[in-house]
Motif scaffolding. Structure first.
Motif, short mmCIF file in Angstrom:
data_model
loop_
_atom_site.label_atom_id
_atom_site.label_comp_id
_atom_site.label_asym_id
_atom_site.label_seq_id
_atom_site.Cartn_x
_atom_site.Cartn_y
_atom_site.Cartn_z
N PHE A 140 -7.03 -1.17 1.05
CA PHE A 140 -5.59 -1.00 0.84
C PHE A 140 -5.34 0.34 0.15
O PHE A 140 -6.16 0.79 -0.66
CB PHE A 140 -5.04 -2.11 -0.06
CG PHE A 140 -5.01 -3.48 0.57
CD1 PHE A 140 -4.08 -3.78 1.56
CD2 PHE A 140 -5.90 -4.45 0.18
CE1 PHE A 140 -4.05 -5.04 2.14
CE2 PHE A 140 -5.88 -5.72 0.75
CZ PHE A 140 -4.95 -6.01 1.74
N MET A 141 -4.20 0.93 0.45
CA MET A 141 -3.76 2.12 -0.28
C MET A 141 -2.28 1.95 -0.61
O MET A 141 -1.48 1.62 0.27
CB MET A 141 -3.97 3.39 0.55
CG MET A 141 -3.62 4.67 -0.20
SD MET A 141 -3.84 6.16 0.80
CE MET A 141 -5.58 6.09 1.13
N ILE A 142 -1.95 2.13 -1.89
CA ILE A 142 -0.57 1.96 -2.35
C ILE A 142 -0.09 3.27 -2.98
O ILE A 142 -0.76 3.81 -3.86
CB ILE A 142 -0.46 0.82 -3.39
CG1 ILE A 142 -1.05 -0.47 -2.83
CG2 ILE A 142 1.00 0.61 -3.78
CD1 ILE A 142 -0.36 -1.01 -1.62
N ALA A 143 1.06 3.74 -2.53
CA ALA A 143 1.63 4.97 -3.10
C ALA A 143 2.24 4.67 -4.46
O ALA A 143 2.75 3.58 -4.70
CB ALA A 143 2.69 5.53 -2.17
N PRO A 144 2.17 5.64 -5.38
CA PRO A 144 2.70 5.41 -6.74
C PRO A 144 4.18 5.64 -6.83
O PRO A 144 4.80 6.26 -5.96
CB PRO A 144 1.95 6.46 -7.55
CG PRO A 144 1.82 7.62 -6.59
CD PRO A 144 1.59 6.98 -5.23
N ARG A 145 4.76 5.13 -7.90
CA ARG A 145 6.11 5.52 -8.30
C ARG A 145 5.95 6.68 -9.26
O ARG A 145 5.30 6.56 -10.29
CB ARG A 145 6.82 4.36 -8.99
CG ARG A 145 7.17 3.22 -8.05
CD ARG A 145 7.89 2.12 -8.80
NE ARG A 145 9.15 2.57 -9.35
CZ ARG A 145 10.32 2.51 -8.70
NH1 ARG A 145 10.37 2.01 -7.48
NH2 ARG A 145 11.43 2.93 -9.29
N ILE A 146 6.53 7.81 -8.91
CA ILE A 146 6.37 9.01 -9.74
C ILE A 146 7.29 8.94 -10.94
O ILE A 146 8.50 8.67 -10.81
CB ILE A 146 6.66 10.29 -8.92
CG1 ILE A 146 5.74 10.34 -7.67
CG2 ILE A 146 6.45 11.52 -9.77
CD1 ILE A 146 4.27 10.32 -8.00
N SER A 147 6.72 9.16 -12.11
CA SER A 147 7.51 9.10 -13.34
C SER A 147 8.53 10.22 -13.36
O SER A 147 8.27 11.35 -12.96
CB SER A 147 6.56 9.23 -14.56
OG SER A 147 7.32 9.34 -15.74
N SER A 148 9.74 9.90 -13.84
CA SER A 148 10.81 10.90 -13.92
C SER A 148 10.75 11.69 -15.21
O SER A 148 11.51 12.63 -15.42
CB SER A 148 12.18 10.21 -13.81
OG SER A 148 12.35 9.27 -14.84
N GLU A 149 9.83 11.29 -16.10
CA GLU A 149 9.74 11.98 -17.39
C GLU A 149 8.95 13.28 -17.24
O GLU A 149 8.04 13.36 -16.43
CB GLU A 149 9.06 11.06 -18.41
CG GLU A 149 9.83 9.81 -18.69
CD GLU A 149 9.14 8.92 -19.71
OE1 GLU A 149 9.70 7.86 -20.05
OE2 GLU A 149 8.04 9.29 -20.19
#
Length: 261
Positions: A252-261
């Motif tokens: 499996f490969m899951i894309a990240p949620r990119i931090s807005s900070e």
């Protein structure tokens, strides 16, 4: 696992396997897609699919040694995964399932638990193209007990809809940290050298992921065994597992949620 260039149905395909073997293969695929192309070759079955949001991908292979009998040419079958899995689940554990491709009617005949089911196939050209696997050189590779990863995902689900995976070298001990922060509560699970089966951490990294995808993957993970993970800093995570017989392999490969900070 590389997808082939063949885009036509196999000239012949017949196979018999224990229901458990087929179910594990199909479970991994239905995590990401409702339909996909299953490629047949003398080596076994292979499929790769991506979800509608382009966040998660699965690449699975069930090799010919997993089958009681297996005879096929190179080809591709467009399959409704949900219906296929539902039919296989009619079988009891250890019971045999027989598959036979009807080249004239272009349907898949499935025999299970005294029942004969004819599954209408989907034109493979109408199914979303299989994705390429990105060539990622992720700095941290770890192998963890399946139970520990499931425990971390279950705990994160109590407080948040996101989960953060971190690796760090602390006090000369590699660590995998699973964290989730909610509006009021937080959880943190630390696994170190005493818990990790294997670890090679090249850098301290952290990536945030949608918990919904991790929960779906959790359903497909085997009850026992281990999962190999590759983690980067705000990069996709790779999770790989198989079975003891080494006839099944899933990534499996899951894309990240990119931090807005």
């Amino acid at each position: 696992m590389e997808t082939g260039e063949v885009n036509h149905p196999p000239k012949r395909f017949s196979a018999t396997a224990e229901a458990d073997e087929l179910a594990r293969f199909l479970d991994s695929l239905t995590v990401m897609a409702d339909e996909c192309k299953i490629r047949t070759s003398p080596n076994g079955l292979q499929a790769r699919a991506v979800d509608h949001a382009n966040v998660g991908m699965v690449d699975g292979e069930l090799n010919a040694d997993a089958f009681e009998s297996f005879d096929t040419t190179n080809g591709v079958l467009g399959v409704n995964l949900t219906r296929f899995e539902d039919v296989v689940n009619f079988a009891d554990s250890g019971e045999l399932v027989t598959l036979e491709y009807d080249t004239e009617k272009r349907k898949l005949h499935i025999t299970v638990n005294g029942m004969e089911y004819t599954l209408a196939l989907i034109d493979a050209d109408t199914i979303r193209q299989e994705p390429d696997i990105p060539d990622l050189n992720l700095p941290s590779t770890l192998k963890v007990e399946t139970g520990d990863l499931k425990r971390g995902i279950k705990a994160a689900d109590m407080v948040s809809d996101h989960i953060e995976l971190k690796t760090q070298l602390a006090h000369s001990s590699d660590q995998l940290i699973i964290e989730a922060e909610g509006d009021t509560d937080d959880i943190k699970l630390e696994l170190d050298d005493r818990d990790l089966i294997y670890s090679s951490i090249g850098d301290n990294v952290a990536s945030l992921f949608s918990l919904e995808y991790m929960k779906n993957i959790k359903k497909a993970l085997p009850t026992n065994g281990s999962v190999e993970m590759e983690i980067g800093d705000e990069f996709p995570v790779k999770l790989r597992y198989g079975n003891e017989e080494e006839t099944l392999s899933v990534e499996f490969m899951i894309a990240p949620r990119i931090s807005s900070e």
